[in-house]
Design an enzyme around this catalytic site. Structure first.
Site, mmCIF file in Angstrom:
data_model
loop_
_atom_site.group_PDB
_atom_site.id
_atom_site.type_symbol
_atom_site.label_atom_id
_atom_site.label_comp_id
_atom_site.label_asym_id
_atom_site.label_seq_id
_atom_site.Cartn_x
_atom_site.Cartn_y
_atom_site.Cartn_z
ATOM 1 N N HIS A 191 -64.262 18.753 -15.301
ATOM 2 C CA HIS A 191 -63.274 17.712 -15.006
ATOM 3 C C HIS A 191 -61.863 18.290 -14.858
ATOM 4 C CE1 HIS A 191 -65.779 13.983 -16.229
ATOM 5 N NE2 HIS A 191 -66.149 14.550 -15.108
ATOM 6 N N ARG A 298 -62.338 7.593 -12.342
ATOM 7 C CA ARG A 298 -62.927 8.052 -13.614
ATOM 8 C C ARG A 298 -62.113 7.423 -14.761
ATOM 9 N NH1 ARG A 298 -63.612 13.049 -10.369
ATOM 10 N NH2 ARG A 298 -65.761 13.758 -10.587
ATOM 11 N N ARG A 337 -65.549 3.530 -12.480
ATOM 12 C CA ARG A 337 -66.703 3.930 -13.295
ATOM 13 C C ARG A 337 -66.409 3.547 -14.742
ATOM 14 N NH1 ARG A 337 -68.417 10.048 -13.425
ATOM 15 N NH2 ARG A 337 -66.573 10.255 -14.727
ATOM 16 N N ASP A 441 -73.461 16.367 -11.905
ATOM 17 C CA ASP A 441 -74.415 16.322 -13.016
ATOM 18 C C ASP A 441 -75.858 16.441 -12.535
ATOM 19 O OD1 ASP A 441 -72.918 16.194 -15.407
ATOM 20 O OD2 ASP A 441 -72.240 14.205 -14.816
ATOM 21 N N ARG A 451 -72.930 22.909 -15.929
ATOM 22 C CA ARG A 451 -71.868 22.948 -14.916
ATOM 23 C C ARG A 451 -70.606 23.605 -15.429
ATOM 24 N NH1 ARG A 451 -70.357 16.549 -14.384
ATOM 25 N NH2 ARG A 451 -68.312 17.171 -13.673
ATOM 26 N N CYS A 488 -70.601 11.189 -4.574
ATOM 27 C CA CYS A 488 -69.251 11.444 -5.078
ATOM 28 C C CYS A 488 -69.127 12.747 -5.844
ATOM 29 C CB CYS A 488 -68.773 10.270 -5.937
ATOM 30 S SG CYS A 488 -69.773 10.025 -7.411
HETATM 31 C C1 PEP Z 1 -70.860 13.766 -10.795
HETATM 32 O O1 PEP Z 1 -71.515 13.947 -11.821
HETATM 33 O O2 PEP Z 1 -71.160 14.252 -9.684
HETATM 34 C C2 PEP Z 1 -69.611 12.975 -10.838
HETATM 35 C C3 PEP Z 1 -68.964 12.642 -9.744
HETATM 36 O O3 PEP Z 1 -69.156 12.590 -12.040
HETATM 37 P P1 PEP Z 1 -68.347 13.549 -13.032
HETATM 38 O O4 PEP Z 1 -67.958 14.785 -12.260
HETATM 39 O O5 PEP Z 1 -67.204 12.747 -13.498
HETATM 40 O O6 PEP Z 1 -69.356 13.841 -14.093
HETATM 41 MG MG MG Z 2 -71.171 12.879 -13.695
#
Ligand code: PEP
Ligand code: MG
Length: 574
Positions: A191, A298, A337, A441, A451, A488
């Site tokens: 993030h 987010r 979200r 994810d 990740r 996304c």
């Molecule tokens: C994802 O998991 O691809 C996503 C967009 O959500 P985040 O990166 O906030 O986990």
């Molecule tokens: Mg995610």
């Protein structure tokens, strides 16, 4: 000069003297100008006095409550504050190293803790915990006395080096003053990396041990485009990178003047591009970069920072924020979200996670009267999660109506980011209003490759056949019942992966705003018809390496050479 290579998570070049941040514990180290050294010593003495006062007060309160046996713990801390091992060493460090008081406290307390480590008596050894406690109290008192933002006293134009940088700390930094950052931990889909790209802050993460290799104040170049950090570059290199930085800033400004509206392939297929944002203030910037709607807000970022619990518990505060979002994005939609479980766990206190979710839903229902608003349920593992949210939504609506409030319509989407959700997409499609595929994810959970762990970077393959099959399965399930699908994750802004996603039939992507202008350019060069054929072949290949090789071949060359992942094509132009 030394050159370190990591993961370039946000493009651009930054150069300047290094300022250090150790998040674990949170300590900043910067150089104090000669004429401020005695002032820094006074700050430390004031913090010591304040700490002693607080400890005495705690002791007195314990006496009152007849818990005098605990009082010795705090008396011991007061003694430590007067110990020459601590006092002299700390003041010496300020004078000899011209270090700031926060850093000195951390160093002196670490020294004191090391002494306890060597003691044989386990009872005495246990007192080490009090040293950490004391260190925290002193730094808290220093922070309070400073009463300003995290880097207030750091000179402008510095670059930040940290062991780790959490999104909430990154969100508090004034990035107009700090030019870029480099960290030991982290990767492209963190993030913090996502935030860096939204804010156009050049950054390299996953450097393993840069915080141990860089001395505070040493000159650093952070090249997020080429994934490199140069420590103590030569004068020629400084001149070269200054020049590159200036051109990067100019390119960035040029790209910001983009039109909105959907992207179109060379054969006129429209691809909708929405933006992923983390702050209410980002809506305007997203528009300027050419975004249509907000595909992912987010909301957990609203809880970052000191007043997170208060925001989570306040329906009115959240309503106001969502209303502002909707007002700014109208006539396009905003997709909020819901708070993630992890974010709720951090702020849940007197109110349970379920109650906090109810508060968020009520605030959203109220904000929905002002314009199109959609909610996205995070980490859906199956139909049960969606039903739970719908039940809570109905309860929240009934509560509001009971209060005489008007509710707006909310469409409910499922975030497809766990393989179990992708595998049950046909069932979810019957109950969701839309899907948003979160590949950040989905990739990690499908391949078992964290990740955020730099050592697992080689295993993290968005173009792995398993990931592509899951995405195809989701798209097919949704199209059978006409449920709209967006993607996304960061994969949407990857110039190699995007053609495959379009070839699979994806019509909407949502990405960090900085990536939109380049993505529109890439799409304009693609032919949808060709992509369908390319994708059929891609789906027959067995490994991510084969897929990448084939794509490099049929897209002419590796587009990453020319249009590096993420924010822009600076690499090609510098
Ligand atoms: C994802 O998991 O691809 C996503 C967009 O959500 P985040 O990166 O906030 O986990
Ligand atoms: Mg995610």
């Amino acid at each position: 000069m030394r050159r370190l290579t990591g993961a370039g998570v946000s493009h651009g070049v930054a150069l300047g003297p290094a300022v250090m941040l150790m998040q674990n514990p949170l300590v900043i180290r910067f150089a104090i100008p000669e004429d401020r050294v005695e002032h820094e010593v006074v700050r430390l003495r004031d913090a010591r006095e304040r700490s002693k006062r607080q400890l005495r007060e705690i002791g007195a309160r314990l006496d009152l409550r007849a818990r005098a046996e605990l009082r010795y713990l705090f008396d011991a801390q007061i003694l430590m504050l007067d110990d020459p091992l601590f006092v002299n060493r700390a003041e010496d460090l300020i004078r000899t190293e011209r270090a700031n008081a926060e850093w000195v406290v951390w160093r002196a307390c670490s020294g004191l803790a090391a002494v306890f480590d060597e003691v044989e008596d386990p009872y005495v050894r246990e007192r080490k915990g009090e040293v950490a406690d004391l260190s925290g109290r002193l730094r808290m008192n220093l922070r309070r006395a400073r009463d300003g933002a995290l880097f207030d006293e750091v000179e402008d134009g510095a670059v930040l080096v940290a062991d780790q940088l959490s999104p909430s700390i990154a969100a508090q930094i004034d990035w107009t003053r700090i030019q870029g950052f480099a960290t030991d931990a982290g990767s492209r889909t963190d993030h913090t990396a996502i935030l860096a790209r939204s804010l156009h802050v050049p950054a390299v993460m996953g450097l393993m041990d840069i915080s141990a290799r860089v001395a505070p104040g040493s000159m650093l170049v952070i090249d997020g485009t080429m994934s490199e950090v140069l420590i103590e570059p030569s004068a020629d290199q400084v001149a070269e990178y200054r020049d590159r930085r200036e051109r990067w800033v100019a390119v960035k400004k040029g790209r910001e003047r983009q039109g909105s509206g959907p992207a179109k392939t060379a054969d006129y297929l429209e691809i909708r591009i929405d933006a992923n944002i983390e702050r209410v203030a980002d809506v305007e910037a997203a528009r300027q970069q050419g975004a249509q709607g907000i595909g992912l807000f987010r909301s957990e970022f609203l809880l970052a920072g000191g007043d997170g619990s208060a925001v989570a518990a306040s329906e009115d505060a959240q309503y106001e924020l969502y209303r502002q979002l909707v007002d700014q994005a109208r006539p396009d939609y905003v997709t909020v979200r819901l708070f993630t479980e992890a974010a709720l766990d951090e702020v849940a206190g007197e109110l349970s996670a379920r109650e906090l979710r109810g508060i968020q839903l009520r605030a959203l229902l109220r904000a929905a009267i002002h314009g199109p608003l959609r909610i996205l349920v995070p980490t859906v593992s199956g139909v049960g999660d969606l039903r739970q949210t719908r039940t809570l939504l109905a309860e929240s609506q009934a509560q509001l109506e009971g209060r005489g409030e008007t509710c707006g319509p909310l469409s409910v989407g499922a975030m497809i980011e766990i393989p179990s959700a992708a595998l049950t997409a046909d069932m979810l499609a019957r109950e969701a209003d839309f899907f948003s595929i979160g590949t950040n994810d989905l990739v990690q959970y499908t391949l078992g490759a964290s990740r955020s762990e730099p050592r697992a970077a080689a295993l993290y393959e968005p173009l792995h056949p398993a990931v592509l099959r899951l995405i195809r399965q989701v798209l097919e399930a949704a199209s059978r019942v006409n449920v709209p699908v967006a993607l996304c994750g960061e994969m949407a802004a990857d110039p190699v992966a995007l053609p495959v996603l379009i070839g699979l039939g994806l019509g909407t992507v949502s990405m960090n705003p900085a990536a939109i202008p380049t993505t529109k350019q890439i799409i304009a060069q693609l032919r949808a018809e060709t992509l369908r054929a390319v994708t059929t072949r891609v789906l027959s290949l067995a490994t991510a390496a084969e897929i990448e090789e084939y794509l490099a071949h049929c897209l002419g060359r590796d587009p990453r050479d020319e249009l590096p992942l993420g924010s822009a094509a600076e690499g090609a132009q510098t």
